[in-house]
Design a protein around this motif. Structure first.
Motif, PDB file in Angstrom:
ATOM      1  N   PHE A 124       1.654   6.174  -6.992  1.00 49.69           N
ATOM      2  CA  PHE A 124       2.208   4.825  -7.141  1.00 49.69           C
ATOM      3  C   PHE A 124       2.146   4.057  -5.823  1.00 49.69           C
ATOM      4  CE2 PHE A 124       5.866   1.878  -7.050  1.00 49.69           C
ATOM      5  CZ  PHE A 124       5.519   1.069  -8.130  1.00 49.69           C
ATOM      6  N   ILE A 125       2.498   4.743  -4.737  1.00 50.11           N
ATOM      7  CA  ILE A 125       2.499   4.081  -3.425  1.00 50.11           C
ATOM      8  C   ILE A 125       1.087   3.689  -2.998  1.00 50.11           C
ATOM      9  CG2 ILE A 125       2.910   4.455  -0.961  1.00 50.11           C
ATOM     10  CD1 ILE A 125       5.298   6.197  -1.759  1.00 50.11           C
ATOM     11  N   THR A 126       0.136   4.587  -3.202  1.00 50.18           N
ATOM     12  CA  THR A 126      -1.212   4.348  -2.689  1.00 50.18           C
ATOM     13  C   THR A 126      -2.074   3.504  -3.621  1.00 50.18           C
ATOM     14  OG1 THR A 126      -1.956   6.464  -3.642  1.00 50.18           O
ATOM     15  CG2 THR A 126      -1.207   6.479  -1.353  1.00 50.18           C
ATOM     16  N   TYR A 165      -0.906   1.432  -6.556  1.00 48.86           N
ATOM     17  CA  TYR A 165      -0.342   0.153  -6.982  1.00 48.86           C
ATOM     18  C   TYR A 165       0.270  -0.654  -5.830  1.00 48.86           C
ATOM     19  CZ  TYR A 165      -1.134   1.614 -11.773  1.00 48.86           C
ATOM     20  OH  TYR A 165      -1.725   2.006 -12.949  1.00 48.86           O
ATOM     21  N   LEU A 166       0.876   0.045  -4.867  1.00 47.99           N
ATOM     22  CA  LEU A 166       1.447  -0.671  -3.723  1.00 47.99           C
ATOM     23  C   LEU A 166       0.459  -0.765  -2.566  1.00 47.99           C
ATOM     24  CD1 LEU A 166       5.087   0.779  -3.642  1.00 47.99           C
ATOM     25  CD2 LEU A 166       4.219  -1.238  -4.846  1.00 47.99           C
ATOM     26  N   ARG A 167      -0.656  -0.045  -2.695  1.00 44.12           N
ATOM     27  CA  ARG A 167      -1.711  -0.022  -1.676  1.00 44.12           C
ATOM     28  C   ARG A 167      -1.175   0.366  -0.304  1.00 44.12           C
ATOM     29  NH1 ARG A 167      -2.815  -4.292  -4.941  1.00 44.12           N
ATOM     30  NH2 ARG A 167      -1.817  -5.827  -3.583  1.00 44.12           N
ATOM     31  N   GLY A 168      -0.279   1.346  -0.314  1.00 46.87           N
ATOM     32  CA  GLY A 168       0.284   1.848   0.923  1.00 46.87           C
ATOM     33  C   GLY A 168      -0.689   2.737   1.672  1.00 46.87           C
ATOM     34  N   GLN A 187      -2.439   5.787   2.782  1.00 46.76           N
ATOM     35  CA  GLN A 187      -2.582   7.070   2.093  1.00 46.76           C
ATOM     36  C   GLN A 187      -2.246   8.251   2.986  1.00 46.76           C
ATOM     37  OE1 GLN A 187      -6.424   7.291   0.130  1.00 46.76           O
ATOM     38  NE2 GLN A 187      -6.268   5.194  -0.627  1.00 46.76           N
ATOM     39  N   SER A 214       1.669   8.322   3.445  1.00 50.75           N
ATOM     40  CA  SER A 214       2.307   8.720   2.192  1.00 50.75           C
ATOM     41  C   SER A 214       2.119  10.211   1.929  1.00 50.75           C
ATOM     42  CB  SER A 214       1.722   7.910   1.032  1.00 50.75           C
ATOM     43  OG  SER A 214       2.290   8.319  -0.201  1.00 50.75           O
ATOM     44  N   ASP A 237      -8.091  -3.631  -4.013  1.00 49.70           N
ATOM     45  CA  ASP A 237      -7.363  -4.844  -4.363  1.00 49.70           C
ATOM     46  C   ASP A 237      -8.339  -5.760  -5.090  1.00 49.70           C
ATOM     47  OD1 ASP A 237      -5.869  -7.126  -4.573  1.00 49.70           O
ATOM     48  OD2 ASP A 237      -5.300  -7.227  -2.457  1.00 49.70           O
TER      49      ASP A 237
END
Length: 306
Positions: free
Chosen positions: A78-80, A82-85, A87, A90, A301
């Protein structure tokens, strides 16, 4: 006889790493790097052991290890995705989470006895000289054999596998072709995390059926390195995992028979091998052997699509 014993130990020692490496291959083929493998393996090891102890059913323990590791991996996905955090960050956080939560909740399980998976001989095949030991293993080892074949077929012989690889190579092109890049990456990361959990379950339910804090002993990091060694191919991952397992088994045998070499140095051998593997892989990459997915580690994105 000695060769068969060493081969048996090699397979048993390398199986947990094989599960984790296969999971990481699926994840990275979709374009996501997951450095949380070590933590996921620990979650799978404790979860599988605890559920097996409560229910008395090893198969429920294996299922629990897959599910719990998948849930933990879902956080990273989810973080990487959809939130593009970041990697890397995380993944490292996921490892620390796995180490911490298993240390906290695993204290009561230390020293608890459990009857793990037993070896099952396959008729005729187990009688073949030397390689017959490959067919005198427990069910989780046989599952790892099946996964190597099944995942190789999935990645390179199915439409789904093509979608996964497209998302790792060129997510913009995949999106243009109508592939939901976010969903493919999300589900691939979750599934890969579950396989890492199975690697942990093998340790606590078959290899040494008990719970020990930090029992993975760095195997998750070895799995991440072996993905590069395997060039993101499942069959090569099997070879790499067993090569590591063989070195681990050899150093244990050398300690058992007695040697003038320090036990600490012998215990370092598998990790020295890992460093050598990374050096070789790096040299190959520098010589132009482009093998990793083109968009590996790059968040997608749709607004940046050209």
């Amino acid at each position: 006889m000695m060769v068969e014993i060493l081969l048996d130990a090699t397979i048993r020692s390398g199986t947990s790493i094989l599960f984790a490496t296969l999971g990481e291959i699926i994840t990275e083929r979709s374009g996501i790097i997951n450095l949380g493998v070590e933590g996921l393996m620990l979650i799978g090891a404790l979860g599988g052991f605890y559920i097996s102890y409560l229910t008395g059913n090893l198969f429920l323990g294996v299922l629990a290890s897959f599910v719990l590791a998948s849930i933990a991996g879902m956080i990273h996905a989810f973080i990487t995705v959809y939130l593009r955090g970041n990697q890397i960050v995380s993944g490292l956080a996921l490892t620390m989470f796995g180490v911490g939560i298993t240390a906290l909740y695993g204290k009561k399980m230390i020293g608890v006895p459990l009857s793990g998976f037993k070896k099952i001989s396959i008729p005729f095949l187990s009688k073949i000289p030397v390689i017959g030991v490959m067919f005198n293993q427990d069910l989780l080892v046989y599952l790892s054999y099946f996964l190597v074949i099944a995942l190789s077929f999935l990645l390179f012989r199915t439409k789904l596998g093509l979608k996964i690889r497209m998302c790792g190579e060129n997510p913009a092109a995949a999106d243009t072709a109508g592939i939901n890049v976010f969903r493919v990456r999300f589900l691939s990361t979750i599934f890969g995390s579950g396989l890492a959990g199975l690697g942990g379950a093998y340790l606590s339910l078959a290899y040494t059926p008990l719970w020990i804090e930090n029992m993975t002993a760095g195997r998750g990091w070895i799995a991440v390195a072996l993905v590069i060694f395997a060039s993101w191919y499942c069959y090569r991952a099997m070879f790499g995992a067993y090569l590591f397992g063989g070195i681990s088994a050899l150093q244990l045998r050398l300690q058992a028979i007695g040697t003038n070499v320090s036990a600490h140095i012998l215990q370092m051998l598998p990790y020295i091998f890992t460093i050598v593997v990374l050096v070789i892989a790096t040299i190959r990459l520098e010589k132009g052997a482009k093998v990793e997915p083109e968009s590996l580690g790059i968040a997608y994105d749709r607004e940046d699509r050209r």
